[in-house]
Motif scaffolding. Structure first.
Motif, short mmCIF file in Angstrom:
data_model
loop_
_atom_site.label_atom_id
_atom_site.label_comp_id
_atom_site.label_asym_id
_atom_site.label_seq_id
_atom_site.Cartn_x
_atom_site.Cartn_y
_atom_site.Cartn_z
N THR A 6 0.84 -1.18 0.00
CA THR A 6 0.00 0.00 0.00
C THR A 6 0.88 1.23 0.00
O THR A 6 1.42 1.59 1.02
CB THR A 6 -0.87 0.04 1.27
OG1 THR A 6 -1.16 -1.28 1.67
CG2 THR A 6 -2.13 0.83 1.03
N PHE A 8 1.77 4.46 0.76
CA PHE A 8 1.17 5.49 1.60
C PHE A 8 2.27 6.43 2.04
O PHE A 8 3.25 6.01 2.65
CB PHE A 8 0.49 4.87 2.82
CG PHE A 8 -0.11 5.90 3.72
CD1 PHE A 8 -1.29 6.53 3.37
CD2 PHE A 8 0.53 6.25 4.90
CE1 PHE A 8 -1.84 7.50 4.20
CE2 PHE A 8 -0.02 7.22 5.73
CZ PHE A 8 -1.20 7.84 5.38
N PHE A 13 0.42 13.25 4.38
CA PHE A 13 -0.83 13.01 5.09
C PHE A 13 -1.11 14.20 5.99
O PHE A 13 -0.35 14.49 6.91
CB PHE A 13 -0.72 11.73 5.88
CG PHE A 13 -2.01 11.25 6.49
CD1 PHE A 13 -3.14 11.05 5.70
CD2 PHE A 13 -2.09 10.97 7.84
CE1 PHE A 13 -4.32 10.60 6.27
CE2 PHE A 13 -3.26 10.52 8.41
CZ PHE A 13 -4.38 10.33 7.62
N LEU A 14 -2.19 14.90 5.72
CA LEU A 14 -2.39 16.17 6.38
C LEU A 14 -2.58 16.14 7.89
O LEU A 14 -2.06 16.99 8.60
CB LEU A 14 -3.52 16.94 5.73
CG LEU A 14 -3.02 18.37 5.64
CD1 LEU A 14 -2.64 18.74 4.25
CD2 LEU A 14 -4.01 19.30 6.23
N PRO A 15 -3.34 15.20 8.39
CA PRO A 15 -3.48 15.17 9.85
C PRO A 15 -2.11 15.05 10.52
O PRO A 15 -1.86 15.63 11.56
CB PRO A 15 -4.31 13.91 10.08
CG PRO A 15 -5.10 13.77 8.83
CD PRO A 15 -4.19 14.21 7.73
N MET A 149 -17.40 15.55 13.41
CA MET A 149 -17.07 14.15 13.15
C MET A 149 -16.80 13.36 14.43
O MET A 149 -16.44 12.18 14.38
CB MET A 149 -15.86 14.06 12.22
CG MET A 149 -16.19 14.40 10.77
SD MET A 149 -14.69 14.49 9.76
CE MET A 149 -14.15 12.78 9.78
N PHE B 29 -8.64 11.27 15.24
CA PHE B 29 -7.92 10.13 14.68
C PHE B 29 -7.53 9.13 15.76
O PHE B 29 -7.61 7.92 15.57
CB PHE B 29 -6.70 10.61 13.91
CG PHE B 29 -7.03 11.03 12.50
CD1 PHE B 29 -7.65 12.25 12.25
CD2 PHE B 29 -6.77 10.20 11.43
CE1 PHE B 29 -7.98 12.63 10.96
CE2 PHE B 29 -7.10 10.58 10.13
CZ PHE B 29 -7.70 11.79 9.90
N VAL B 113 -4.82 2.10 6.04
CA VAL B 113 -4.62 3.12 5.02
C VAL B 113 -5.90 3.65 4.39
O VAL B 113 -6.12 4.86 4.36
CB VAL B 113 -3.61 2.64 3.96
CG1 VAL B 113 -3.64 3.55 2.75
CG2 VAL B 113 -2.21 2.61 4.56
N ALA B 116 -7.75 5.75 6.93
CA ALA B 116 -7.08 7.03 7.18
C ALA B 116 -7.36 8.00 6.04
O ALA B 116 -7.71 9.16 6.25
CB ALA B 116 -5.58 6.82 7.35
N ARG B 117 -7.24 7.47 4.82
CA ARG B 117 -7.49 8.33 3.65
C ARG B 117 -8.92 8.83 3.66
O ARG B 117 -9.19 10.00 3.37
CB ARG B 117 -7.22 7.54 2.37
CG ARG B 117 -5.74 7.33 2.09
CD ARG B 117 -5.47 7.52 0.58
NE ARG B 117 -4.04 7.44 0.30
CZ ARG B 117 -3.40 6.31 0.00
NH1 ARG B 117 -4.06 5.17 -0.02
NH2 ARG B 117 -2.11 6.33 -0.27
N LEU B 119 -10.94 9.25 6.18
CA LEU B 119 -11.10 10.26 7.22
C LEU B 119 -10.54 11.59 6.77
O LEU B 119 -11.16 12.64 6.94
CB LEU B 119 -10.37 9.82 8.50
CG LEU B 119 -11.17 9.03 9.52
CD1 LEU B 119 -10.30 8.74 10.74
CD2 LEU B 119 -12.38 9.84 9.96
N GLU B 120 -9.37 11.56 6.19
CA GLU B 120 -8.73 12.78 5.73
C GLU B 120 -9.63 13.47 4.71
O GLU B 120 -9.90 14.68 4.79
CB GLU B 120 -7.36 12.48 5.11
CG GLU B 120 -6.56 13.73 4.78
CD GLU B 120 -5.42 13.46 3.82
OE1 GLU B 120 -5.54 12.51 3.01
OE2 GLU B 120 -4.42 14.19 3.86
#
Lengths: 158, 158
Positions: A6, A8, A13-15, A149, B29, B113, B116-117, B119-120
């Motif tokens: 995967t 990644f 990744f913004l968070p 959320m 998160f 992954v 996470a994506r 959620l973002e």
DNA sequence: GGAAGATGGTTTCAGATGAAACTAATGTCA
DNA sequence: TGACATTAGTTTCATCTGAAACCATCTTCC
């Protein structure tokens, strides 16, 4: 052939980026506030709210800053111990404990504000113009969204 | 005449907005990762790095994520206890302890992954297009700047 | 070779944190 | 009026955190 099952990219990744940047900035400010004024970030926030609103209860501070009530309570205790705030008796509802800056508190506020502004400016100096404002709205929107959320301020309706 | 000696709007102060947004997002998160996968954020970060790099020592993780070494050490211990990582013996320098994902670890990565994506995406859905990318570069720049300005990752050269 | 020092990682310790329990004061409504 | 629920704020408790101390393993350099 090390399979990248995967792909990644944590870096994008913004968070994650948000957290890293925020932690660094917080650390920076925490150090300066502590060195120059002997204040924690929570304490400084309380002072800022009282400076802006004139008077506020602990819950008002909580509502405005998102800090949980234990944190506010401790910050207030610290400020009180140093004589930076005073209690404004609230006849009527004796559960409420409205606070305000003391003269010493106001002096500290007056001393910090220019420093805080300078630090902020220095931090954003290198960024393209308009970035600051754009970030501000974006961050506000993100915070709202996160709350919706389910990132409830940890506190909830008790 | 309540003198507003120093008009200061905390709401418009970026370090503050940054911290509030980041804390909410992190909390969001953290909850999801914990609920769905039983992972802390630190653990997830280690997994993400191992997933991307294949192999990495604790210091490599530290360098990439900015976490202090104690935190990395604890996260690694946690992952190890659950059999999600394995040690890749490094003949040569026995101080080094290169790590990699175990099969179970990779399965978890593959499961996280997409979550996470998602959620973002959900978090940024409402924002004008391009915001995400703009924020990413801005946050990176801010982090660099904060580091230069003395927000050393708390760790320093020992 | 071996002292002095650097480097990678773990552990200890004191202080910070958030969740939940608790106290006190109001509100509600039957 | 008097149970029962709410709200404000404090405190307790178990956990987390970062800094510093620590251990082990290399490196340097005399």
């Amino acid at each position: 052939m090390k399979l990248m099952s995967t792909a990644f990219d944590l870096d994008a990744f913004l968070p994650y980026r948000l957290s890293v940047a925020s932690n660094l900035v917080s650390r920076l400010f925490a150090r300066r506030y502590a060195e120059e004024f002997g204040l924690t970030i929570a304490e400084w926030r309380v002072i800022a709210v009282l400076g802006a609103d004139g008077t506020a209860t602990a819950s008002a501070v909580r509502a405005r800053t998102g800090m949980d009530k234990a944190k506010v309570s401790r910050a207030v205790a610290g400020l009180e111990a140093r004589g930076l705030i005073r209690h404004v008796a609230h006849r009527g509802d004796r559960r409420l404990d409205p606070l305000a800056l003391s003269a010493a508190g106001r002096r500290i506020l007056d001393a910090i504000v220019p420093r805080a502004r300078a630090l902020e400016t220095e931090l954003f100096a290198a960024l393209p113009p308009g970035t600051r404002e754009a970030m501000e709205t974006a961050l506000r929107a993100i915070a709202d969204r996160a709350t919706v959320m389910g990132a409830g301020p940890g506190d909830g309706p008790d």
